[in-house]
Design a protein around this motif. Sequence first.
Motif, short mmCIF file in Angstrom:
data_model
loop_
_atom_site.label_atom_id
_atom_site.label_comp_id
_atom_site.label_asym_id
_atom_site.label_seq_id
_atom_site.Cartn_x
_atom_site.Cartn_y
_atom_site.Cartn_z
N ASP A 1 16.85 0.04 -10.69
CA ASP A 1 17.48 -0.75 -11.74
C ASP A 1 17.91 -2.14 -11.29
OD1 ASP A 1 17.71 1.55 -13.75
OD2 ASP A 1 18.80 2.37 -12.04
N LEU A 2 18.43 -2.25 -10.07
CA LEU A 2 18.99 -3.51 -9.59
C LEU A 2 18.41 -3.87 -8.24
CD1 LEU A 2 21.73 -1.69 -10.80
CD2 LEU A 2 22.54 -4.04 -10.84
N VAL A 3 18.25 -5.17 -8.02
CA VAL A 3 17.72 -5.68 -6.75
C VAL A 3 18.60 -6.84 -6.29
CG1 VAL A 3 15.76 -6.72 -5.57
CG2 VAL A 3 15.36 -5.06 -7.41
N THR A 4 19.06 -6.77 -5.04
CA THR A 4 19.80 -7.90 -4.46
C THR A 4 18.82 -8.88 -3.83
OG1 THR A 4 21.70 -6.49 -3.95
CG2 THR A 4 21.57 -8.60 -2.81
N LEU A 5 18.99 -10.15 -4.12
CA LEU A 5 18.14 -11.20 -3.56
C LEU A 5 18.96 -12.07 -2.63
CD1 LEU A 5 16.31 -12.22 -6.87
CD2 LEU A 5 15.49 -10.69 -5.09
#
Length: 337
Positions: free
Chosen positions: A253-257
């Motif tokens: 669902d979520l991705v840290t960049l």
Amino acid sequence: MNSLERVLAAKRFAQVDRLPLFLQTSGFAATSAGIALPDYLTKSEVLVSAQLAAAQRFQNDVLFSALDYCVEAEALGTEITFALEAYPHIKSPLIDNWRRVEDLSIPDPYSAGRMPVLLEACQMLLDQDAGEHFVVGQALGPTTLATQIFGIENLMYLLIDEPEGFTRLLAFTAQVTQTFARALGAVGVHGVMINEPSASPNIFPPEVFRAFIQPLLQEIFTNLRRSYSKANWLQITGNATPILPLIAGLELDLVTLDSPVDLSRASQVLSRKTVCGNLNPLLFLKGRRDQLAEGLAGDLKQGRELGYILGTGCEIPLDSDPRNLEYLIQLLRCKSS
């Protein structure tokens, strides 16, 4: 909206009352409050108190339940050394031959090492915070865990000399990751983050990620989804740009960049994922205020209107200046007024 509602809205690509904020204040939550780091890393009640105080002080929307990169390795039997003002480190790799992984057992998250400390902290955060903030628990990714128990240089040589050994070792560490992630999900946290910095293209070429790492992450997230219906989160530090299309295919669902990644371009590739980032955490350590303002302006310009959480691309350094975080909050207030 409270913080939990704000982050969940961002996860759904819905409208929010203000931009959600996730400053990764792990050990910094302790050091900024004058708490001894070893206490934070070994006592769940200390972690909870520090996280709640940091969320209040820095207006964080996410309570970050994480200890250090040695938790899983320690649970497997690796000897670690604690320091007063730094994270613990591994004395020496647990195994010097990949075949020794066959002698290891998957650690029980409820009894092995400090895994129970983190599980208890997650439960206490959920209970004491009472639904005000988004609570995320962290498990180390399989590549990173392999570097911890085998050594990063050894792992690189293993990939070249014995690809089968590389595959077998990571297959084992993936089971450790999956088991701990499942236990975190069972506690009821709002998000489970798989933190996989060693999978960065800065360490292994994108071809290695495609052939060896991405299939393992796919299996981890797919299996986790079967038992855990909330938010699955992936964090890979460094310049992950070359592997973004592969990340886009993962069931999460979520991705840290991280800061080296162009946020606008990444948002297009990760069109169906909520993205978080990509403030450079070093700005809080040594950056001038004009640099911090410039970094924030760049993120706000590149960030989406929906499906976006402003945050740091990795953890805020332990010796950061709390006044820099407070200055960021002032800037955000000015932007929203």
